[in-house]
Design an enzyme around this catalytic site. Sequence first.
Site, PDB file in Angstrom:
ATOM      1  CE  LYS A   1     127.520  62.598 -79.319  1.00 17.40           C
ATOM      2  NZ  LYS A   1     127.318  63.565 -78.274  1.00 17.40           N
TER       3      LYS A   1
ATOM      4  CB  SER B   1     128.273  65.987 -76.382  1.00 17.89           C
ATOM      5  OG  SER B   1     128.682  66.203 -77.701  1.00 17.89           O
TER       6      SER B   1
END
Length: 168
Positions: free
Chosen positions: A94, A50
Amino acid sequence: MSMRLLNFLKQWRGTAKEAFENVSIVAKFLCLLHVTDRYIISTTHVHGPSMLPTLNLTGDVILAEHLSHRFGKIGLGDVVLVRSPRDPNRMVTKRILGLEGDRLTFSADPLVGDASVSVLVPKGHVWIQGDNLYASTDSRHFGPIPYSLIEGKALLRVWPPEYFGSLR
């Protein structure tokens, strides 16, 4: 018989006292280590697709501090450690792309088409996304996350050594 027991206890009294003092020092050190690791600074192993290309697929060790988010010092572009809103036992890494009050427009599903969605980040929330849009489960899937789910801010990569440094 009781005299022998008293002599035996006197003989070991000093040793027991010294052992107790040493155990006390070790316990204090372990408490300090726990507080430092949990509330100040720690290393964290992160892996997965990710955050490609910023973080390696096979895994990086990053140094993360746990103070900035407590004082509201998280900003756009910061890489953060977040408790997953879908699985509280899991930590995800993130990038913050939106703060409270920001309006964001993003592709609903970059694999399917160009349809876009517009979102206003509510008070007390942030918008997080992985750098690899095609392989990231993030705010596009579960919406803005509460600020309270942020566990820390990534400072720098410490392993592998050839990539040592900033995550920006």
